[in-house]
Design a protein around this motif. Structure first.
Motif, PDB file in Angstrom:
ATOM      1  N   GLU A  42       0.811  -1.216   0.000  1.00  0.00           N
ATOM      2  CA  GLU A  42       0.000   0.000   0.000  1.00  0.00           C
ATOM      3  C   GLU A  42       0.852   1.277   0.000  1.00  0.00           C
ATOM      4  OE1 GLU A  42      -3.779  -1.850   2.556  1.00  0.00           O
ATOM      5  OE2 GLU A  42      -2.300  -0.573   3.574  1.00  0.00           O
ATOM      6  N   GLY A  43       2.156   1.118   0.145  1.00  0.00           N
ATOM      7  CA  GLY A  43       3.046   2.274   0.166  1.00  0.00           C
ATOM      8  C   GLY A  43       3.068   3.016   1.487  1.00  0.00           C
ATOM      9  N   ARG A  44       2.746   2.330   2.568  1.00  0.00           N
ATOM     10  CA  ARG A  44       2.702   2.991   3.879  1.00  0.00           C
ATOM     11  C   ARG A  44       4.068   3.107   4.543  1.00  0.00           C
ATOM     12  NH1 ARG A  44      -2.723   3.311   6.304  1.00  0.00           N
ATOM     13  NH2 ARG A  44      -4.199   2.117   5.062  1.00  0.00           N
ATOM     14  N   HIS A  45       4.998   2.203   4.250  1.00  0.00           N
ATOM     15  CA  HIS A  45       6.303   2.199   4.911  1.00  0.00           C
ATOM     16  C   HIS A  45       7.130   3.430   4.540  1.00  0.00           C
ATOM     17  CE1 HIS A  45       6.719  -2.471   5.435  1.00  0.00           C
ATOM     18  NE2 HIS A  45       5.619  -1.997   5.980  1.00  0.00           N
ATOM     19  N   VAL A  46       7.677   4.067   5.551  1.00  0.00           N
ATOM     20  CA  VAL A  46       8.700   5.092   5.375  1.00  0.00           C
ATOM     21  C   VAL A  46       9.918   4.566   6.125  1.00  0.00           C
ATOM     22  CG1 VAL A  46       9.398   7.469   5.854  1.00  0.00           C
ATOM     23  CG2 VAL A  46       7.017   6.965   5.216  1.00  0.00           C
ATOM     24  N   SER A  47      10.838   3.974   5.388  1.00  0.00           N
ATOM     25  CA  SER A  47      12.001   3.318   5.983  1.00  0.00           C
ATOM     26  C   SER A  47      13.035   4.353   6.399  1.00  0.00           C
ATOM     27  CB  SER A  47      12.588   2.345   4.957  1.00  0.00           C
ATOM     28  OG  SER A  47      13.640   1.614   5.534  1.00  0.00           O
ATOM     29  N   PHE A  48      13.532   4.221   7.647  1.00  0.00           N
ATOM     30  CA  PHE A  48      14.479   5.204   8.161  1.00  0.00           C
ATOM     31  C   PHE A  48      15.327   4.571   9.252  1.00  0.00           C
ATOM     32  CE2 PHE A  48      15.898   8.770  10.741  1.00  0.00           C
ATOM     33  CZ  PHE A  48      16.311   9.673   9.768  1.00  0.00           C
ATOM     34  N   CYS A  49      16.623   4.792   9.201  1.00  0.00           N
ATOM     35  CA  CYS A  49      17.528   4.361  10.268  1.00  0.00           C
ATOM     36  C   CYS A  49      18.150   5.599  10.899  1.00  0.00           C
ATOM     37  CB  CYS A  49      18.625   3.443   9.732  1.00  0.00           C
ATOM     38  SG  CYS A  49      19.827   3.006  11.034  1.00  0.00           S
ATOM     39  N   PRO A  50      17.797   5.895  12.144  1.00  0.00           N
ATOM     40  CA  PRO A  50      18.344   7.090  12.785  1.00  0.00           C
ATOM     41  C   PRO A  50      19.859   7.027  12.974  1.00  0.00           C
ATOM     42  CG  PRO A  50      17.009   5.828  14.330  1.00  0.00           C
ATOM     43  CD  PRO A  50      16.831   5.204  12.992  1.00  0.00           C
ATOM     44  N   GLU A  51      20.393   5.834  13.167  1.00  0.00           N
ATOM     45  CA  GLU A  51      21.834   5.716  13.374  1.00  0.00           C
ATOM     46  C   GLU A  51      22.593   5.998  12.077  1.00  0.00           C
ATOM     47  OE1 GLU A  51      22.648   2.102  15.631  1.00  0.00           O
ATOM     48  OE2 GLU A  51      20.876   2.512  16.859  1.00  0.00           O
ATOM     49  N   LEU A  52      22.105   5.474  10.961  1.00  0.00           N
ATOM     50  CA  LEU A  52      22.741   5.787   9.682  1.00  0.00           C
ATOM     51  C   LEU A  52      22.588   7.274   9.358  1.00  0.00           C
ATOM     52  CD1 LEU A  52      21.928   2.858   7.221  1.00  0.00           C
ATOM     53  CD2 LEU A  52      23.998   3.275   8.549  1.00  0.00           C
ATOM     54  N   ALA A  53      21.400   7.823   9.617  1.00  0.00           N
ATOM     55  CA  ALA A  53      21.164   9.243   9.339  1.00  0.00           C
ATOM     56  C   ALA A  53      22.108  10.131  10.142  1.00  0.00           C
ATOM     57  CB  ALA A  53      19.709   9.603   9.640  1.00  0.00           C
ATOM     58  N   ALA A  54      22.496   9.666  11.332  1.00  0.00           N
ATOM     59  CA  ALA A  54      23.410  10.439  12.181  1.00  0.00           C
ATOM     60  C   ALA A  54      24.868  10.229  11.802  1.00  0.00           C
ATOM     61  CB  ALA A  54      23.188  10.068  13.642  1.00  0.00           C
ATOM     62  N   GLY A  55      25.122   9.355  10.825  1.00  0.00           N
ATOM     63  CA  GLY A  55      26.482   9.194  10.335  1.00  0.00           C
ATOM     64  C   GLY A  55      27.225   7.967  10.813  1.00  0.00           C
ATOM     65  N   PHE A  56      26.567   7.078  11.543  1.00  0.00           N
ATOM     66  CA  PHE A  56      27.252   5.867  11.997  1.00  0.00           C
ATOM     67  C   PHE A  56      27.520   4.933  10.815  1.00  0.00           C
ATOM     68  CE2 PHE A  56      25.236   7.068  16.048  1.00  0.00           C
ATOM     69  CZ  PHE A  56      26.317   6.942  16.905  1.00  0.00           C
ATOM     70  N   PRO A  57      28.644   4.219  10.841  1.00  0.00           N
ATOM     71  CA  PRO A  57      28.947   3.252   9.783  1.00  0.00           C
ATOM     72  C   PRO A  57      28.282   1.906  10.055  1.00  0.00           C
ATOM     73  CG  PRO A  57      30.744   3.273  11.353  1.00  0.00           C
ATOM     74  CD  PRO A  57      29.745   4.332  11.806  1.00  0.00           C
ATOM     75  N   VAL A  58      28.361   1.027   9.067  1.00  0.00           N
ATOM     76  CA  VAL A  58      27.944  -0.370   9.213  1.00  0.00           C
ATOM     77  C   VAL A  58      29.148  -1.202   8.814  1.00  0.00           C
ATOM     78  CG1 VAL A  58      26.391  -2.170   8.410  1.00  0.00           C
ATOM     79  CG2 VAL A  58      25.545   0.172   8.608  1.00  0.00           C
ATOM     80  N   PRO A  59      29.626  -2.093   9.673  1.00  0.00           N
ATOM     81  CA  PRO A  59      29.194  -2.294  11.063  1.00  0.00           C
ATOM     82  C   PRO A  59      29.698  -1.165  11.964  1.00  0.00           C
ATOM     83  CG  PRO A  59      31.076  -3.698  10.588  1.00  0.00           C
ATOM     84  CD  PRO A  59      30.727  -2.988   9.301  1.00  0.00           C
ATOM     85  N   ARG A  60      29.233  -1.201  13.208  1.00  0.00           N
ATOM     86  CA  ARG A  60      29.647  -0.220  14.210  1.00  0.00           C
ATOM     87  C   ARG A  60      29.659  -0.914  15.568  1.00  0.00           C
ATOM     88  NH1 ARG A  60      24.932   0.928  11.873  1.00  0.00           N
ATOM     89  NH2 ARG A  60      22.994   0.781  13.048  1.00  0.00           N
ATOM     90  N   PRO A  61      30.376  -0.368  16.530  1.00  0.00           N
ATOM     91  CA  PRO A  61      30.378  -0.984  17.852  1.00  0.00           C
ATOM     92  C   PRO A  61      28.978  -0.944  18.473  1.00  0.00           C
ATOM     93  CG  PRO A  61      32.177   0.596  17.646  1.00  0.00           C
ATOM     94  CD  PRO A  61      31.285   0.778  16.449  1.00  0.00           C
ATOM     95  N   PRO A  62      28.640  -1.959  19.267  1.00  0.00           N
ATOM     96  CA  PRO A  62      27.358  -1.896  19.969  1.00  0.00           C
ATOM     97  C   PRO A  62      27.340  -0.713  20.944  1.00  0.00           C
ATOM     98  CG  PRO A  62      28.566  -3.898  20.575  1.00  0.00           C
ATOM     99  CD  PRO A  62      29.388  -3.166  19.569  1.00  0.00           C
ATOM    100  N   ALA A  63      26.165  -0.143  21.111  1.00  0.00           N
ATOM    101  CA  ALA A  63      25.990   0.983  22.030  1.00  0.00           C
ATOM    102  C   ALA A  63      24.792   0.707  22.927  1.00  0.00           C
ATOM    103  CB  ALA A  63      25.776   2.276  21.249  1.00  0.00           C
TER     104      ALA A  63
END
Length: 173
Positions: A42-63
């Motif tokens: 239905e197109g309802r999903h708005v996918s967002f990762c706050p950690e990626l948006a803040a500049g964290f890499p993948v992988p990253r240390p657990p926090a």
């Protein structure tokens, strides 16, 4: 004439719930649900990762939120720390602010987030000891979204989220 997508209620969803391997350990979380699949079609999903948006890499240390709560972190008195001791409070708060901005811009009325995450946890988070222990509570992003009036649900409560969504759709709000 407005589009169907602009008329329907949208849902902010943790980016890792849509199969993207973007969690701290380069994994995703699979949601197997006909409701989830219907929302996506239905197109309802708005996918967002706050950690990626803040500049964290993948992988990253657990926090983890240490000796505090998300509410206290947002009020400036708590900390989010990586397992190597690095204080990452500011980027976590920035990611939460970016998530709220995205939710508002996209007309989201609720969020379905990855439980346990120091950003997206909705019912529990890790206890700040890096031993695998958990405590009831919210992540920083989930708390700020709730503070802004969005209902937040963990990925294992899709049916409850759908009931909430249906109540909004039925009310025409």
């Amino acid at each position: 004439m407005r589009s169907v997508v602009s008329e329907m209620h949208r849902i902010l969803v943790s980016g890792c719930l849509n199969g993207r391997p973007i969690r701290f350990n380069s994994t995703s979380v699979t949601v197997e649900s006909t409701i989830w699949n219907r929302w996506a079609s239905e197109g309802r999903h708005v996918s967002f990762c706050p950690e990626l948006a803040a500049g964290f890499p993948v992988p990253r240390p657990p926090a983890e939120i240490v000796d505090s709560t998300a509410r206290v972190v947002l009020d400036g008195g708590g900390r989010v720390i990586e397992d190597n001791g690095t204080d990452v409070t500011d980027p976590f708060v920035e990611g939460a602010r970016l998530a709220v901005a995205r939710a508002v811009a996209e007309g989201c009325v609720m969020a379905v987030l990855t439980d346990g995450s120091p950003s997206c946890g909705t019912t529990y988070v890790y206890d700040g000891t890096f031993t695998g222990g958990t405590i009831e509570g919210m992540g920083v992003t989930a708390q700020l979204l709730q503070d802004q009036g969005l209902a937040v649900f963990p990925e294992d409560r899709i049916a409850a989220a759908d009931q909430y969504l249906q109540s909004l759709d039925d009310a025409g709000s």
